[in-house]
Design an enzyme around this catalytic site. Structure first.
Site: not given
Length: 136
Positions: A68, A70, A96, A99
């Site tokens: 992801h 992040e 999410c 993260c």
């Protein structure tokens, strides 16, 4: 957020382009976008594993070849020896739960995002950790 959207354009994810920026003392210290680890074939080129398996958004995050945005922003900072403790995250999408846990443990103190994400546990964890989550 405009810069975050530009970072997202580098994404190689076939499903969603996400960008993230970590800012400390009003300076961008790291950026990230979603995509596979360095040196691996991009999902845009070989297809999306999650689509092939019929996995809906917000579920089974571990069944994905990509990282992801992040996560990549945190990794980018770590690779260059830059602490993100006390930083603010700007992201095109709400993080999410995976993260969220990483951002909380890395000391990110505030999160701004543009679009929601199907992950109620993420919101709950940010609230419990006293990390403000603001949609803009």
């Amino acid at each position: 957020m405009g810069i975050t959207a530009l970072v997202a354009e580098r994404s190689t994810c076939a499903r969603r382009q996400v960008g993230a920026i970590l800012v400390l003392d009003k300076r961008i210290v790291s950026t990230g976008y979603n995509g596979v680890p360095s040196g691996l074939a991009h999902c845009l080129d070989i297809g999306c594993l999650r689509e092939k398996m019929g996995i809906p958004s917000g579920e089974r995050h571990e069944l994905c070849r990509g990282l992801h945005a992040e996560q990549n922003a945190i990794i980018q900072a770590a690779t260059h020896g830059v602490s993100v403790s006390g930083a603010v995250l700007y992201c095109t999408n709400m993080p999410c739960v995976i993260c969220a846990k990483m951002l909380i443990n890395s000391g990110v103190r505030e999160i701004y995002y543009r679009e929601g994400y199907a992950d109620d546990l993420s919101e709950e964890m940010f609230k419990d950790a006293d990390v403000p989550l603001k949609r803009i």
